[in-house]
Write a protein that holds these residues in place. Structure first.
Motif, PDB file in Angstrom:
ATOM      1  N   UNK A 181       0.667  -1.232  -0.082  1.00 24.92           N
ATOM      2  CA  UNK A 181       0.088   0.108  -0.015  1.00 24.92           C
ATOM      3  C   UNK A 181       0.906   1.141   0.094  1.00 24.92           C
ATOM      4  N   UNK A 182       1.969   1.263   0.723  1.00 27.12           N
ATOM      5  CA  UNK A 182       2.728   2.428   0.916  1.00 27.12           C
ATOM      6  C   UNK A 182       4.017   2.080   0.473  1.00 27.12           C
ATOM      7  N   UNK A 183       4.906   2.509  -0.717  1.00 26.51           N
ATOM      8  CA  UNK A 183       5.907   2.345  -1.272  1.00 26.51           C
ATOM      9  C   UNK A 183       6.988   2.573  -0.425  1.00 26.51           C
ATOM     10  N   UNK A 184       7.085   3.507   0.662  1.00 30.34           N
ATOM     11  CA  UNK A 184       7.964   3.796   1.769  1.00 30.34           C
ATOM     12  C   UNK A 184       8.144   2.484   2.611  1.00 30.34           C
ATOM     13  N   UNK A 185       7.339   1.582   2.742  1.00 30.47           N
ATOM     14  CA  UNK A 185       7.575   0.653   3.536  1.00 30.47           C
ATOM     15  C   UNK A 185       8.536  -0.510   3.171  1.00 30.47           C
ATOM     16  N   UNK A 186       8.882  -0.351   1.732  1.00 31.29           N
ATOM     17  CA  UNK A 186       9.768  -1.177   1.491  1.00 31.29           C
ATOM     18  C   UNK A 186      11.331  -0.324   1.134  1.00 31.29           C
ATOM     19  N   UNK A 187      11.339   0.574   1.950  1.00 34.49           N
ATOM     20  CA  UNK A 187      12.682   1.656   2.087  1.00 34.49           C
ATOM     21  C   UNK A 187      13.036   1.861   3.656  1.00 34.49           C
ATOM     22  N   UNK A 188      14.283   1.606   3.782  1.00 32.37           N
ATOM     23  CA  UNK A 188      14.888   2.192   5.307  1.00 32.37           C
ATOM     24  C   UNK A 188      14.517   3.313   5.416  1.00 32.37           C
ATOM     25  N   UNK A 189      14.395   3.923   6.552  1.00 33.30           N
ATOM     26  CA  UNK A 189      14.310   5.285   6.941  1.00 33.30           C
ATOM     27  C   UNK A 189      15.510   6.097   6.561  1.00 33.30           C
ATOM     28  N   UNK A 190      16.421   5.453   6.233  1.00 33.96           N
ATOM     29  CA  UNK A 190      17.796   6.225   5.880  1.00 33.96           C
ATOM     30  C   UNK A 190      18.283   6.141   4.548  1.00 33.96           C
ATOM     31  N   UNK A 191      17.354   5.486   3.654  1.00 34.81           N
ATOM     32  CA  UNK A 191      17.795   5.256   2.283  1.00 34.81           C
ATOM     33  C   UNK A 191      18.032   6.668   1.481  1.00 34.81           C
ATOM     34  N   UNK A 192      19.050   6.611   0.749  1.00 31.84           N
ATOM     35  CA  UNK A 192      19.696   7.944   0.093  1.00 31.84           C
ATOM     36  C   UNK A 192      19.806   7.817  -1.419  1.00 31.84           C
ATOM     37  N   UNK A 193      20.764   6.654  -1.630  1.00 28.29           N
ATOM     38  CA  UNK A 193      21.181   6.482  -2.936  1.00 28.29           C
ATOM     39  C   UNK A 193      20.501   5.515  -3.714  1.00 28.29           C
ATOM     40  N   UNK A 194      19.663   6.037  -5.047  1.00 22.31           N
ATOM     41  CA  UNK A 194      18.811   5.262  -5.813  1.00 22.31           C
ATOM     42  C   UNK A 194      19.626   4.114  -6.451  1.00 22.31           C
ATOM     43  N   UNK A 195      18.871   2.848  -6.455  1.00 25.46           N
ATOM     44  CA  UNK A 195      19.879   1.761  -7.448  1.00 25.46           C
ATOM     45  C   UNK A 195      19.630   0.382  -7.022  1.00 25.46           C
ATOM     46  N   UNK A 196      18.711   0.317  -6.016  1.00 24.22           N
ATOM     47  CA  UNK A 196      18.566  -1.191  -5.788  1.00 24.22           C
ATOM     48  C   UNK A 196      17.381  -1.814  -6.293  1.00 24.22           C
ATOM     49  N   UNK A 197      17.350  -3.066  -6.489  1.00 24.68           N
ATOM     50  CA  UNK A 197      16.316  -3.754  -6.996  1.00 24.68           C
ATOM     51  C   UNK A 197      15.544  -4.536  -5.766  1.00 24.68           C
ATOM     52  N   UNK A 198      16.042  -4.416  -4.871  1.00 25.89           N
ATOM     53  CA  UNK A 198      15.688  -4.992  -3.429  1.00 25.89           C
ATOM     54  C   UNK A 198      15.933  -4.294  -2.231  1.00 25.89           C
ATOM     55  N   UNK A 199      15.341  -4.361  -1.173  1.00 26.37           N
ATOM     56  CA  UNK A 199      15.396  -3.671   0.010  1.00 26.37           C
ATOM     57  C   UNK A 199      16.381  -4.352   0.940  1.00 26.37           C
TER      58      UNK A 199
END
Length: 341
Positions: free
Chosen positions: A159-177
């Motif tokens: 439902x929320x894209x941000x829940x598959x990100x860490x709170x400190x995610x910074x540099x774009x580039x991963x295909x998985x968290x």
């Protein structure tokens, strides 16, 4: 060493399909690798196992919404694309389904032509190189059209894209968290800092190879996919100084662990820099940098299970996993956590 040695029976219903409302309220199993002793906690209590002068090392990669749904120009056949690695500015290595519809020269349209891609080559294992054309900023278009590339064992829509990100995610580039980091909240990180624990950042862009099953019978014949990492000069200094002062290096996740172990020399010194790593850590490996590891519960017969077995001992890990199943811990990306001391 046989792949089958890392098999355990996992009931399907223990695979977590959704993230918890509060990231830090997941469960935490603490495993003492010297004694094999196990304790059960709530994740936010991880702070009790961190001491002033220790260094928590996190992976600040950011997952890109890498799953795109488009149609083949001329036939309107539906095609799904997963972005794997950026090769040049607008050329990506991708996984295409169905691949037989994506021969070189094929043009695929996404979002009514907001983004188009031309298949320019076939690379190893049937992946395709695609050159994208668009107006504007690629990342913004991707954010608009793309979906989060959730692992194959998660069947629920996020439902929320941000829940598959860490709170400190910074540099774009991963295909998985880097999923061990999903348990941390900003408040918990602030409390950890206030205790006198340093927090260092490294970057490793996680590829889909992380979900790739080990298909060989002999573990040592498995080949890891390479992933791009970066260790900044100031972060290497912080980590090396912690080590010299006798503080513990606590790796958050197997991706931070693989980065640290790839960039550390045989004298135990971490070097700043960037590059590609295909390090495969399995029992028998001598760790050069990390002292402790925070991680999730992994798939049977996976390279990640082999990595944690290298650190804690295979018998300890298999016993801990048996206990986790018995205690109905939640497994995989949105599941519970383990800390190996």
């Amino acid at each position: 060493m046989k792949t089958a040695d890392f098999y355990f029976d996992l009931p399907q219903e223990l695979i977590a399909q959704d993230p918890l409302e509060d990231r830090s309220s997941s469960r935490l199993m603490v495993l003492d690798r010297k004694t094999g002793e196990i304790e059960h906690h709530i994740f936010k209590e991880v702070i009790d196992y961190l001491n002033p002068g220790d260094c928590l090392v996190v992976n600040n990669t950011k997952v890109i919404p890498a799953r795109l749904f488009g149609s083949k120009e001329g036939t309107e056949a539906k095609i799904e694309i997963l972005l794997l690695k950026r090769k040049e500015n607008d050329v990506w290595e991708t996984l295409v389904k169905p691949g037989k519809k994506a021969k070189p020269g094929t043009i695929i349209s996404f979002g009514d032509g907001l983004l188009t891609g031309e298949v320019i080559d076939v690379v190893e294992e049937g992946n395709r190189l695609i050159k994208f054309t668009y107006d504007g900023i690629f990342e913004e278009i991707l954010d608009q059209l793309g979906q989060m590339p959730l692992p194959p064992y998660i069947t629920h829509q996020l439902k929320d894209k941000n829940r598959y990100q860490t709170v400190y995610a910074k540099h774009d580039g991963s295909a998985a968290a880097p999923t061990a980091g999903l348990h941390f909240t900003s408040e918990l990180l602030e409390a950890i800092k206030a205790k006198g624990v340093n927090i260092a950042h490294v970057t490793l862009h996680v590829g889909l190879g992380t979900f790739r099953p080990v298909k060989v019978e002999d573990v040592t014949n498995h080949h890891m996919h390479s992933e791009f990492y970066i260790v900044e000069e100031d972060q290497a200094k912080l980590i090396n100084e912690t080590k010299q002062r006798g503080g513990k290096i606590v790796s958050v996740g197997t991706t931070s662990c693989r980065t640290l172990e790839s960039a550390t020399d045989d004298q135990g010194v971490l070097h700043a820099g960037s590059g590609w790593t295909d390090i495969f850590i399995y029992p028998g490996y001598q760790f050069k940098m990390i002292d402790r590891l925070i991680t999730n519960f992994h798939l049977p017969e996976s390279t990640l299970l082999m990595l944690v077995s290298a650190l804690a001992g295979k018998d300890n890990i298999m016993a801990a996993y048996e206990e986790a199943v018995k205690e109905r811990y939640r497994f995989f990306s949105f599941g519970d956590a383990m800390m190996i001391l």
